[in-house]
Design a protein around this motif. Sequence first.
Motif, mmCIF file in Angstrom:
data_model
loop_
_atom_site.group_PDB
_atom_site.id
_atom_site.type_symbol
_atom_site.label_atom_id
_atom_site.label_comp_id
_atom_site.label_asym_id
_atom_site.label_seq_id
_atom_site.Cartn_x
_atom_site.Cartn_y
_atom_site.Cartn_z
ATOM 1 N N GLU A 815 0.858 -1.183 0.000
ATOM 2 C CA GLU A 815 0.000 0.000 0.000
ATOM 3 C C GLU A 815 0.892 1.230 0.000
ATOM 4 N N ARG A 816 1.250 1.727 -1.188
ATOM 5 C CA ARG A 816 2.231 2.798 -1.299
ATOM 6 C C ARG A 816 1.691 4.143 -0.853
ATOM 7 N N GLY A 817 0.402 4.217 -0.526
ATOM 8 C CA GLY A 817 -0.146 5.475 -0.046
ATOM 9 C C GLY A 817 0.137 5.746 1.414
ATOM 10 N N ARG A 818 0.705 4.786 2.109
ATOM 11 C CA ARG A 818 1.029 4.989 3.519
ATOM 12 C C ARG A 818 2.180 5.973 3.659
ATOM 13 N N PRO A 819 2.336 6.591 4.848
ATOM 14 C CA PRO A 819 3.442 7.553 5.049
ATOM 15 C C PRO A 819 4.789 6.894 4.792
ATOM 16 N N PRO A 820 5.751 7.644 4.246
ATOM 17 C CA PRO A 820 7.087 7.072 3.962
ATOM 18 C C PRO A 820 7.758 6.507 5.196
ATOM 19 N N LEU A 821 7.555 7.147 6.360
ATOM 20 C CA LEU A 821 8.194 6.655 7.583
ATOM 21 C C LEU A 821 7.656 5.277 7.950
ATOM 22 N N GLU A 822 6.338 5.078 7.796
ATOM 23 C CA GLU A 822 5.746 3.779 8.109
ATOM 24 C C GLU A 822 6.205 2.720 7.107
ATOM 25 N N TYR A 825 9.651 1.594 7.964
ATOM 26 C CA TYR A 825 9.644 0.714 9.136
ATOM 27 C C TYR A 825 9.184 -0.689 8.750
ATOM 28 N N ILE A 826 8.147 -0.769 7.897
ATOM 29 C CA ILE A 826 7.641 -2.084 7.472
ATOM 30 C C ILE A 826 8.700 -2.822 6.669
ATOM 31 N N GLU A 827 9.421 -2.126 5.780
ATOM 32 C CA GLU A 827 10.467 -2.779 4.987
ATOM 33 C C GLU A 827 11.583 -3.300 5.874
ATOM 34 N N ARG A 828 11.931 -2.548 6.938
ATOM 35 C CA ARG A 828 12.973 -3.046 7.849
ATOM 36 C C ARG A 828 12.482 -4.261 8.618
ATOM 37 N N LEU A 829 11.192 -4.322 8.944
ATOM 38 C CA LEU A 829 10.650 -5.518 9.596
ATOM 39 C C LEU A 829 10.683 -6.724 8.654
ATOM 40 N N LEU A 830 10.342 -6.485 7.387
ATOM 41 C CA LEU A 830 10.367 -7.591 6.429
ATOM 42 C C LEU A 830 11.776 -8.124 6.224
ATOM 43 N N GLU A 831 12.785 -7.262 6.327
ATOM 44 C CA GLU A 831 14.166 -7.741 6.222
ATOM 45 C C GLU A 831 14.499 -8.717 7.342
ATOM 46 N N GLN A 832 13.917 -8.527 8.533
ATOM 47 C CA GLN A 832 14.160 -9.460 9.642
ATOM 48 C C GLN A 832 13.537 -10.821 9.356
ATOM 49 N N PHE A 833 12.360 -10.806 8.612
ATOM 50 C CA PHE A 833 11.737 -12.080 8.270
ATOM 51 C C PHE A 833 12.474 -12.777 7.138
#
Length: 833
Positions: A815-822, A825-833
């Motif tokens: 959902e690219r409409g979300r704020p860039p900061l969020e 953060y989500i991309e950094r969480l996915l890197e942990q997975f």
Amino acid sequence: MTGDDGQARSPSRAPRSARTPGLGWRLWLSDLALALEGFWPPLWPVFGIAGGFLALALFDLLPALPAWLHAAVLLGFAVALAWALRRALRQMRLPGEGEALRRLERDSGFAHRPLSGLSDDLATGEDPEMRALWAAHRRRLAAQVRRMRLSWPRAGWARVDGYGLRAAIGLLLVVGFVGAGGDWAARLGDAVTPRFAAAEPPPPPAYDVWIDPPAYTGVPPRLLDPQRDATGGVRLPSGSTVLAQVQGGGSTPTLRLDGVGHAFESVGERAWKAEITVEQGRTLTVEQEGLPLVQWPLEVIPDAVPTVEYLAPPAGTQRGALAIEYLAGDDYGLSELKAVIRRTDKPDAAPLELEMILSGVAPQSAEGAGYHDLTPHPWAGIEVTITLEARDALGQVGTTEDFLTVLPQRTFNHPVARELVELRRQLTLEPERRAPVVSRLGEIGDRPAHFFYDLVVGLAIGLAERRLMYDRDPAAVAEVQDILWDTALRLEDGELSLAERDLRELQRQLQEALANNASDEEIERLTRELQEALDRFLEALAEEALADLRNEHGEIEAGELPPDAQILRREDFQRMLEQMREMAQSGAREQAQQMLQNLQRMLENLQANPFQQRMNQQAMQAQQMMEDLETLARRQQELLDRSFQRSQQGQREQRQQMGETGEGEGRESGRSSNAGDAQAQEALRRALGELMRQFGEMMGNIPQPLGQAEQSMRAARDALQNGAPGEAMGPQADALDQLQQGMETMLEQLAQQLGGGEGQQGTQTGMSPGESRDPFGRGQGGMGDQNREDVDIPDEMELQRAREILQELRKRAGERGRPPLELDYIERLLEQF
């Protein structure tokens, strides 16, 4: 000329402006224009200096200067202006009457200077014709005077301003007036009024001191507190960076470490910073003007040397691999762990190093086992010393004592295999002597009956013989040795040894991929290849077991299993691999590594033919009871999962605004599902009761946790019958936990009862007499005990929850409409997975 009295007289010399009407005011304007043109060039420096000052004033630049510099600039402008005025006055001059007349003639375009004739008189006036002619001449001059014109004065600055500075000054003045707006008068006043105010005292100093430990420590930076840290002291790792910043105060501060000063550097007005690295010290002080602003007692913690020890003496496994169980640790994390093997007969020879795979990045502790198949190595069967070395990020090395042992070697029973291994050893000792080896290989190849006419063996022997004959490259010897070793393994074990070697290699690759955070695609590929290699190994192992069970007549003879035997099926390995794959996909890679180590330990202690002793009837009954209890616990877990899903579904339906008909249908469906779960819960409770009765008859008592589990199942059944799956979740979770506790209690009682019964001992290779071990190397307890090690392996609910979180994160990342900061953060969480 003569008068009426007959006497001669002079002609009248009245001024030409009086004689000629309209000429007087024109001469006055011409004189004025000439005066202006004579004044402008000398005045150019005066106007240039004044214009420059006005531009500076309108841009409000002078008040920004220090007061003394502002006054000096004003004095400079005043001196320059006075000099320019004095110079201009000396160069100015007034024009004469003739110059004004000539300017009129030039501006009017008259030729031959006609206006100069206005001052002429008739020399003799006796002749009437001459007088008439003179009058006509004067009339013509008067007519020309009426046509005269005078041009505007010309400043003449181009002659004295060759660089065109007047245009730049004019532009600056226009921009300055526009920018100043209504504030132009105030700016002019500020420009001529230096502010010699009394010097304000400097602001009180403020400071910030940060401690930034080295990156390898993993310790976050911290801001020192002037009160708490000043009394309690500051603990920091050796090599930490101290960053101090001071704002305010009257002089440059000093940072002192145990009295040794370090100067601050200026970074702005009354702002300084300093940065030092602390290797040792007891006191940190920030001083200004000779007085301490703040002081902290320090405790510098040196980086400790890593520790490492053996958990068990290195020894060979059931499959011939060298097992090294270790425990290593470091205060800030290990960077490398390896086993160094040296020959006792040649201590100066290059050592053999075996890397131990560490889980995660720089773990502070590492406990595990490494399995290395060294039977193909030339050092197999010789005496060596093994030393474990642990290294940290600083390069410090901790070691164990040298452990003296003999490397495991493979014993070959097939005569041709023994011969091939001996020829391989000769090439190792004397690689330049190929002729005897070639000759012997030719003799073996000429007798195919000795290796049962195996086409693969014959081709391999012929290939090795010809490589030694025609390939003179020294690297060919090593390649021939590999061919001879693989051929010997085929003769001895058929496909089993080759499959075992491939399996160990894939296990090692998968361990490294999990430890190095490889991509999901790479881990999935290695897991799939490991599954295929495991299938080939189990098939070869089954063929070997059948061959061992056949008697001399070709018939299979099998007895009962010994009481301490552990039955492992293909489904058990597949289930472990599937759990490992799910853990890796959900981000629990350390748990996946532990699961892979368990699988490796199982395979290393696996026996193809466990029919060495007969299991008595009581032990067989106990094993069956444990398997039944494990099945019961698994079914209880499934019921708990269903209750959780229906509880969540019920909450969602309550939030929806549905019609009465839809709500009635949903409730009716929920009641039907809950009724089915209530019946399944009751069936589990009765099965537990039957199991408790059998265990009581055999052991004389029933574990208390099993009785508590039966009561929790009863409460869960009642809640499901009332259509409340949410209320059933608590008793179901309690029942599951109590079943686990009951299994542990049953295992302890069975171990005490069966351990001293008939005195039968385990017979697995590598175990001490009297020990009863399963393929994990643990105390005997059945498959139900495999997940109760000290390894923290997630259960099914945790894995399901991790999968749901991962799916939600991927959905939100799209959902690219979300704020860039969020999104970041989500991309950094996915890197942990």
